[in-house]
Design an enzyme around this catalytic site. Sequence first.
Site, PDB file in Angstrom:
ATOM      1  N   GLY A   1      -9.602   7.629  -4.146  1.00  0.00           N
ATOM      2  CA  GLY A   1      -8.292   7.002  -3.990  1.00  0.00           C
ATOM      3  C   GLY A   1      -8.406   5.491  -3.891  1.00  0.00           C
ATOM      4  O   GLY A   1      -9.357   4.957  -3.291  1.00  0.00           O
ATOM      5  N   ASP A  33      -6.822   3.439  -2.137  1.00  0.00           N
ATOM      6  CA  ASP A  33      -6.795   2.928  -0.759  1.00  0.00           C
ATOM      7  C   ASP A  33      -8.176   2.936  -0.123  1.00  0.00           C
ATOM      8  O   ASP A  33      -8.515   2.058   0.676  1.00  0.00           O
ATOM      9  CB  ASP A  33      -5.798   3.724   0.090  1.00  0.00           C
ATOM     10  N   ARG A  34      -9.006   3.918  -0.482  1.00  0.00           N
ATOM     11  CA  ARG A  34     -10.341   4.016   0.104  1.00  0.00           C
ATOM     12  C   ARG A  34     -11.248   2.894  -0.424  1.00  0.00           C
ATOM     13  O   ARG A  34     -12.067   2.344   0.320  1.00  0.00           O
ATOM     14  CB  ARG A  34     -10.935   5.400  -0.169  1.00  0.00           C
ATOM     15  N   ASP A  78       0.854  -1.187   0.000  1.00  0.00           N
ATOM     16  CA  ASP A  78       0.000   0.000   0.000  1.00  0.00           C
ATOM     17  C   ASP A  78       0.890   1.236   0.000  1.00  0.00           C
ATOM     18  O   ASP A  78       1.575   1.513   0.994  1.00  0.00           O
ATOM     19  CB  ASP A  78      -0.911  -0.012   1.224  1.00  0.00           C
ATOM     20  N   GLY A  95       1.276   4.956   0.314  1.00  0.00           N
ATOM     21  CA  GLY A  95       0.621   6.160   0.799  1.00  0.00           C
ATOM     22  C   GLY A  95       1.512   7.370   0.650  1.00  0.00           C
ATOM     23  O   GLY A  95       2.689   7.264   0.268  1.00  0.00           O
ATOM     24  N   ASP A 121      -9.656   6.694   8.733  1.00  0.00           N
ATOM     25  CA  ASP A 121      -8.268   6.360   8.408  1.00  0.00           C
ATOM     26  C   ASP A 121      -7.368   7.524   8.812  1.00  0.00           C
ATOM     27  O   ASP A 121      -7.453   8.617   8.247  1.00  0.00           O
ATOM     28  CB  ASP A 121      -8.133   6.075   6.908  1.00  0.00           C
ATOM     29  N   THR A 130       3.278  25.207  26.890  1.00  0.00           N
ATOM     30  CA  THR A 130       3.015  25.243  25.450  1.00  0.00           C
ATOM     31  C   THR A 130       2.942  23.849  24.839  1.00  0.00           C
ATOM     32  O   THR A 130       2.056  23.564  24.019  1.00  0.00           O
ATOM     33  CB  THR A 130       4.098  26.068  24.736  1.00  0.00           C
TER      34      THR A 130
END
Length: 254
Positions: free
Chosen positions: A107, A109-110, A6, A8, A129, A184
Amino acid sequence: MLLAIDIGNTSITLGLYRGDELGPRWRIATDPQRMPDEYGISLVNLLAFSGHSPAQVDAVVLASVVPPLTGTLVQAVQAYLGKKPLVVDSSVKTGVRVRYDDPSQVGADRIVDAAAVQKLYGGPACVVDFGTATTFDAITAEGDYLGGAIAPGIGIAAEALFQRAAKLPKVELQRPPAAIGRNTVHSMQSGLLFGYVGLVEGMVARFRAELGPEMKVIATGGLAELIARETPVIEIIAPWLTLDGLRIIWELNR
């Protein structure tokens, strides 16, 4: 064995399957500047580290959201593993009906995630995701990919704060002692972590109003466990969901 890859925007995830059982898996940095030989050597070394050889890989399936790297990985797989990978695109059988206005905009991957959810969990479902972007994908009761929502990922938000605000430092993405930060770093960690928890809870509520009260919520991606610890709305954590989807799609097409 089947090697699933995969690609990305931030990382490349790889997993080795024997049947439907996921064995060794790895994440390496996405780098469009690397040459096919560099990725090929990485593949061979990863296999060797887990006690396997290229000859043991019977097939390769690949999905990518980084077009310049797709060809690079295909060349690497062919040269170093001796296999022509199945690349998931519009010509490949996925078992998922895409109901997006323009299916070509979704996409890979989706769609792969939707295939995994359809087979492993059933719909209706919302897949969250946590990747470079934080995406929400809607899968209907019939297993169709309906659409979704896209937000900046937590890493992008953290980097933007550091780059655009002169006095804000880079911070590690972890749980602060309390929602009210007393310095912070803790203030930034609170805003990032609890802010994205609020995003997830709000989006899940809106998706459930449209998909129905029986909607499952499945989280995947590198930060899924961190977020899931902070909210009850995530019901299933599936860090390797995309790899499982690639295996399922390969089985449909072999």
